[in-house]
Scaffold this motif. Structure first.
Motif, PDB file in Angstrom:
ATOM      1  N   ASP A  23       0.816  -1.195   0.000  1.00 22.76           N
ATOM      2  CA  ASP A  23       0.000   0.000   0.000  1.00 22.76           C
ATOM      3  C   ASP A  23       0.868   1.270   0.000  1.00 22.76           C
ATOM      4  OD1 ASP A  23      -2.607   1.208   0.164  1.00 22.76           O
ATOM      5  OD2 ASP A  23      -1.978   1.867   2.173  1.00 22.76           O
ATOM      6  N   ALA A  24       2.038   1.173   0.634  1.00 20.01           N
ATOM      7  CA  ALA A  24       2.925   2.342   0.704  1.00 20.01           C
ATOM      8  C   ALA A  24       3.637   2.599  -0.623  1.00 20.01           C
ATOM      9  CB  ALA A  24       3.953   2.158   1.823  1.00 20.01           C
ATOM     10  N   GLY A  25       3.524   1.655  -1.562  1.00 17.04           N
ATOM     11  CA  GLY A  25       4.115   1.886  -2.885  1.00 17.04           C
ATOM     12  C   GLY A  25       5.494   1.277  -3.080  1.00 17.04           C
ATOM     13  N   CYS A  26       5.858   0.303  -2.227  1.00 18.35           N
ATOM     14  CA  CYS A  26       7.149  -0.371  -2.423  1.00 18.35           C
ATOM     15  C   CYS A  26       7.146  -1.075  -3.788  1.00 18.35           C
ATOM     16  CB  CYS A  26       7.394  -1.391  -1.313  1.00 18.35           C
ATOM     17  SG  CYS A  26       7.675  -0.600   0.283  1.00 18.35           S
ATOM     18  N   THR A  27       8.311  -1.223  -4.384  1.00 15.56           N
ATOM     19  CA  THR A  27       8.409  -1.797  -5.722  1.00 15.56           C
ATOM     20  C   THR A  27       8.156  -3.302  -5.716  1.00 15.56           C
ATOM     21  OG1 THR A  27      10.186  -0.204  -6.054  1.00 15.56           O
ATOM     22  CG2 THR A  27       9.851  -1.827  -7.805  1.00 15.56           C
ATOM     23  N   SER A  28       8.762  -3.986  -4.727  1.00 15.66           N
ATOM     24  CA  SER A  28       8.612  -5.441  -4.695  1.00 15.66           C
ATOM     25  C   SER A  28       8.478  -5.955  -3.279  1.00 15.66           C
ATOM     26  CB  SER A  28       9.825  -6.117  -5.346  1.00 15.66           C
ATOM     27  OG  SER A  28      10.939  -6.000  -4.482  1.00 15.66           O
ATOM     28  N   ILE A  29       7.791  -7.104  -3.185  1.00 22.32           N
ATOM     29  CA  ILE A  29       7.684  -7.839  -1.927  1.00 22.32           C
ATOM     30  C   ILE A  29       8.534  -9.091  -2.074  1.00 22.32           C
ATOM     31  CG2 ILE A  29       6.135  -9.168  -0.418  1.00 22.32           C
ATOM     32  CD1 ILE A  29       5.653  -6.127  -0.297  1.00 22.32           C
ATOM     33  N   GLU A  30       9.473  -9.270  -1.152  1.00 20.56           N
ATOM     34  CA  GLU A  30      10.338 -10.439  -1.171  1.00 20.56           C
ATOM     35  C   GLU A  30       9.776 -11.465  -0.189  1.00 20.56           C
ATOM     36  OE1 GLU A  30      13.069 -10.059  -3.353  1.00 20.56           O
ATOM     37  OE2 GLU A  30      11.944  -8.218  -3.787  1.00 20.56           O
ATOM     38  N   HIS A  31       9.763 -12.697  -0.582  1.00 19.93           N
ATOM     39  CA  HIS A  31       9.264 -13.842   0.213  1.00 19.93           C
ATOM     40  C   HIS A  31       7.731 -13.854   0.270  1.00 19.93           C
ATOM     41  CE1 HIS A  31      13.470 -13.714   1.130  1.00 19.93           C
ATOM     42  NE2 HIS A  31      13.335 -12.682   1.949  1.00 19.93           N
ATOM     43  N   GLY A  32       7.139 -12.998   1.074  1.00 21.92           N
ATOM     44  CA  GLY A  32       5.675 -12.911   1.130  1.00 21.92           C
ATOM     45  C   GLY A  32       4.985 -14.172   1.642  1.00 21.92           C
ATOM     46  N   PHE A  33       5.685 -14.936   2.486  1.00 25.66           N
ATOM     47  CA  PHE A  33       5.047 -16.133   3.044  1.00 25.66           C
ATOM     48  C   PHE A  33       3.811 -15.715   3.850  1.00 25.66           C
ATOM     49  CE2 PHE A  33       9.437 -17.636   2.434  1.00 25.66           C
ATOM     50  CZ  PHE A  33       9.187 -18.805   1.722  1.00 25.66           C
ATOM     51  N   PHE A  34       2.742 -16.439   3.673  1.00 28.30           N
ATOM     52  CA  PHE A  34       1.498 -16.244   4.431  1.00 28.30           C
ATOM     53  C   PHE A  34       0.925 -14.842   4.308  1.00 28.30           C
ATOM     54  CE2 PHE A  34       4.089 -19.505   6.567  1.00 28.30           C
ATOM     55  CZ  PHE A  34       3.280 -20.593   6.287  1.00 28.30           C
ATOM     56  N   MET A  35       1.143 -14.195   3.177  1.00 29.06           N
ATOM     57  CA  MET A  35       0.541 -12.867   3.002  1.00 29.06           C
ATOM     58  C   MET A  35      -0.975 -12.988   2.796  1.00 29.06           C
ATOM     59  SD  MET A  35       1.383 -11.515  -0.819  1.00 29.06           S
ATOM     60  CE  MET A  35       2.786 -12.370  -1.447  1.00 29.06           C
ATOM     61  N   GLY A  36      -1.442 -14.139   2.266  1.00 25.17           N
ATOM     62  CA  GLY A  36      -2.877 -14.353   2.079  1.00 25.17           C
ATOM     63  C   GLY A  36      -3.411 -13.741   0.792  1.00 25.17           C
ATOM     64  N   ARG A  37      -4.642 -14.156   0.448  1.00 29.76           N
ATOM     65  CA  ARG A  37      -5.217 -13.748  -0.837  1.00 29.76           C
ATOM     66  C   ARG A  37      -5.493 -12.265  -0.946  1.00 29.76           C
ATOM     67  NH1 ARG A  37      -9.131 -18.883  -1.893  1.00 29.76           N
ATOM     68  NH2 ARG A  37      -7.460 -20.168  -2.739  1.00 29.76           N
ATOM     69  N   GLU A  38      -5.919 -11.644   0.167  1.00 34.60           N
ATOM     70  CA  GLU A  38      -6.258 -10.223   0.093  1.00 34.60           C
ATOM     71  C   GLU A  38      -5.008  -9.403  -0.268  1.00 34.60           C
ATOM     72  OE1 GLU A  38      -9.303  -9.118  -0.199  1.00 34.60           O
ATOM     73  OE2 GLU A  38      -9.727 -11.275  -0.003  1.00 34.60           O
ATOM     74  N   ALA A  39      -3.884  -9.755   0.376  1.00 32.85           N
ATOM     75  CA  ALA A  39      -2.643  -9.022   0.078  1.00 32.85           C
ATOM     76  C   ALA A  39      -2.208  -9.296  -1.366  1.00 32.85           C
ATOM     77  CB  ALA A  39      -1.545  -9.418   1.053  1.00 32.85           C
ATOM     78  N   LEU A  40      -2.396 -10.535  -1.825  1.00 33.30           N
ATOM     79  CA  LEU A  40      -2.036 -10.846  -3.221  1.00 33.30           C
ATOM     80  C   LEU A  40      -2.829  -9.976  -4.189  1.00 33.30           C
ATOM     81  CD1 LEU A  40      -1.708 -14.750  -3.307  1.00 33.30           C
ATOM     82  CD2 LEU A  40       0.048 -13.106  -3.988  1.00 33.30           C
ATOM     83  N   LYS A  41      -4.102  -9.762  -3.845  1.00 31.87           N
ATOM     84  CA  LYS A  41      -4.940  -8.924  -4.721  1.00 31.87           C
ATOM     85  C   LYS A  41      -4.450  -7.474  -4.721  1.00 31.87           C
ATOM     86  CE  LYS A  41      -9.048 -11.786  -4.446  1.00 31.87           C
ATOM     87  NZ  LYS A  41     -10.286 -12.032  -3.676  1.00 31.87           N
ATOM     88  N   VAL A  42      -3.980  -7.010  -3.552  1.00 33.20           N
ATOM     89  CA  VAL A  42      -3.429  -5.643  -3.486  1.00 33.20           C
ATOM     90  C   VAL A  42      -2.177  -5.550  -4.376  1.00 33.20           C
ATOM     91  CG1 VAL A  42      -2.443  -3.855  -1.986  1.00 33.20           C
ATOM     92  CG2 VAL A  42      -4.321  -5.271  -1.147  1.00 33.20           C
ATOM     93  N   LEU A  43      -1.354  -6.602  -4.334  1.00 35.38           N
ATOM     94  CA  LEU A  43      -0.150  -6.621  -5.175  1.00 35.38           C
ATOM     95  C   LEU A  43      -0.532  -6.499  -6.656  1.00 35.38           C
ATOM     96  CD1 LEU A  43       1.475  -7.383  -2.629  1.00 35.38           C
ATOM     97  CD2 LEU A  43       2.542  -9.195  -3.946  1.00 35.38           C
ATOM     98  N   ALA A  44      -1.544  -7.275  -7.054  1.00 39.23           N
ATOM     99  CA  ALA A  44      -1.970  -7.263  -8.452  1.00 39.23           C
ATOM    100  C   ALA A  44      -2.461  -5.863  -8.838  1.00 39.23           C
ATOM    101  CB  ALA A  44      -3.061  -8.299  -8.676  1.00 39.23           C
ATOM    102  N   GLU A  45      -3.297  -5.301  -7.969  1.00 38.31           N
ATOM    103  CA  GLU A  45      -3.906  -4.002  -8.229  1.00 38.31           C
ATOM    104  C   GLU A  45      -2.857  -2.892  -8.340  1.00 38.31           C
ATOM    105  OE1 GLU A  45      -6.626  -1.855  -5.218  1.00 38.31           O
ATOM    106  OE2 GLU A  45      -7.485  -3.854  -5.649  1.00 38.31           O
ATOM    107  N   ARG A  46      -1.868  -2.933  -7.424  1.00 39.60           N
ATOM    108  CA  ARG A  46      -0.887  -1.852  -7.368  1.00 39.60           C
ATOM    109  C   ARG A  46       0.349  -2.146  -8.210  1.00 39.60           C
ATOM    110  NH1 ARG A  46      -1.274   2.024  -2.698  1.00 39.60           N
ATOM    111  NH2 ARG A  46       0.211   2.831  -4.169  1.00 39.60           N
ATOM    112  N   GLU A  47       0.307  -3.286  -8.917  1.00 40.03           N
ATOM    113  CA  GLU A  47       1.424  -3.694  -9.781  1.00 40.03           C
ATOM    114  C   GLU A  47       2.741  -3.807  -9.024  1.00 40.03           C
ATOM    115  OE1 GLU A  47       1.519  -1.430 -13.404  1.00 40.03           O
ATOM    116  OE2 GLU A  47      -0.492  -2.070 -13.959  1.00 40.03           O
ATOM    117  N   VAL A  48       2.625  -4.292  -7.790  1.00 39.37           N
ATOM    118  CA  VAL A  48       3.822  -4.553  -6.987  1.00 39.37           C
ATOM    119  C   VAL A  48       4.347  -5.928  -7.399  1.00 39.37           C
ATOM    120  CG1 VAL A  48       4.698  -4.928  -4.638  1.00 39.37           C
ATOM    121  CG2 VAL A  48       2.911  -3.208  -5.070  1.00 39.37           C
TER     122      VAL A  48
END
Ligand SMILES: [Zn+2]
Length: 407
Positions: free
Chosen positions: A240-265
């Protein structure tokens, strides 16, 4: 100078995300791709006479980019050795970095994105080479040392802001004071993924406003932000803060994955780390089953990420326990296939998205105008998984236009 060439590929996976194309001819001139056409009929009359390379029994892919490595550390599972590596003197560390770069190149990797080391040895190594006018064996982008919050995980690879300073203030003074400028920032935004408590989540290290302030500084400095984050809250805040990439992302869950898709992270799932842990722990360790369950969970997340349209880059975390530079990329590729990615989809993550992260416009895909650097794997795309160990890097740049390599 090399003669112009015509390369006949049995199958071409161009890395754009397109499916394999059969019998394609690629024209190469001075180390660059100057045309791509069907081999039916063979375009031998295109331009000048060309030397023909017949690779019609092989699949061609774009060269790989490992989007998460720690060049200063080896993948050794010997804990004393790991401890010793952290305390090494520079010459030993530089020797190790060069050995790792060779290993990357041996297995088809032409660029790596470093995740940091606390001595900034990778950054100093790269800048010292550049000052001598030498290109390293493999392109390296590095953050120097990572940044973590006081008292939290991250000391092995980074440092924390001095008392009374925000993260952004600390980064800005470092930028002003240090003669070595990093290629990107590395922020540690959560703890390590737990091997003692399955799916255990840690609190975020930095608040949303601290990360926003950091991202806006990073934009001003022209630096992407690579963020270590596991768990729902740390990942959501970073995305949400606009970071370029998420490394690892274990157990981020589906909602966070959708945020990644939306924000092109971009997500770099480092799936193979869990497999490496499971294989390098003593056989009676209770942590093995947790590592295996975590691996399965991550493979499911990887499948969901594809369905949601997340931009995924392949990265190994080489240099962590049991994850060896270079060859661990093959394992990561196999795991992508196991998660439900087709070869052409895994190939986009292994090349194109990494090239975008590193701003390497001449790499990442096999298209007209790009550098003539390919991976050749025997047989059709259907057998790529079984033939990965036979991957060969074919780099037509080496003798072209003063391109020099060292290592
Ligand atoms: Zn890492």
């Amino acid at each position: 100078m090399n003669p112009p060439r015509l390369l006949m590929a049995g199958w071409l996976i161009d890395g754009t995300g397109r499916k394999a194309q059969q019998r394609m001819c690629i024209g190469i001139r001075n180390g660059w791709i100057d045309f791509i056409r069907s081999c039916d009929p063979i375009p031998i009359h295109e331009g000048e006479p060309r030397e023909i390379l017949d690779w019609s029994a092989a699949t061609l892919l774009p060269a790989w980019i490992d989007s998460h490595v720690h060049l200063a550390m080896s993948g050794t599972t010997n804990l004393d050795e790991r401890q010793a590596q952290l305390a090494d003197e520079d010459p030993k560390r530089i020797h190790r970095i060069e050995r790792h770069l060779k290993a990357h190149r041996r297995w088809g990797i032409v660029a790596v994105r470093d995740g940091g080391d606390r001595h900034q040895s990778v950054l100093r190594y790269c800048r010292d080479l550049t000052a001598q006018g030498i290109h390293p064996l493999v392109h390296v982008a590095t953050p120097g040392a990572a940044w973590h919050a006081q008292g939290r995980y991250g000391q092995l690879i980074g440092r924390s802001p001095a008392a009374g300073k925000t993260l952004a203030q600390a980064i800005e003074s470092d930028w002003n004071d240090s003669p070595y400028k990093p290629d990107h920032l590395k922020i540690v935004q959560s703890g390590l993924n737990s091997l003692t408590r399955f799916a255990h989540q840690t609190a975020p290290q930095f608040s949303r406003s601290e990360l926003r302030e950091t991202v806006s500084l990073a934009r001003r400095l022209g630096l992407p932000v690579m963020t270590h984050a596991n768990g729902e809250v740390p990942v959501s805040i970073a995305a949400d803060a606009g970071c370029t990439s998420i490394e690892h992302g274990f157990f981020m869950g589906r909602e966070a994955l959708k945020v990644l898709a939306e924000r092109e992270v971009v997500w770099v799932p480092t799936v193979g780390t869990m497999k490496a842990y499971a294989e390098s722990l003593p056989s009676d360790s209770p942590q093995i089953s947790i590592a295996q369950k975590t691996l399965d969970h991550q493979l499911n997340q990887l499948y969901d990420a594809k369905r949601f349209g997340v931009r995924i880059a392949m990265g190994t975390d080489s240099g962590s326990m049991g994850v060896h530079h270079g060859r661990s990329f093959l394992e990561e590729f196999r795991l992508f296939l196991e998660s439900g990615h087709a070869v052409h989809e895994a190939s986009a993550a292994a090349s194109r998205i990494g090239a975008e992260l590193l701003g390497l416009g001449h790499l990442g895909t096999i298209e007209v105008g790009k550098a003539a650097v390919f991976l050749r794997i025997p047989g059709p795309p259907e057998t790529v998984a079984a033939q990965l160990d036979h991957v060969a890097l074919e780099d037509f740049r080496e003798s072209a236009n003063g391109y020099t390599l060292r290592g």
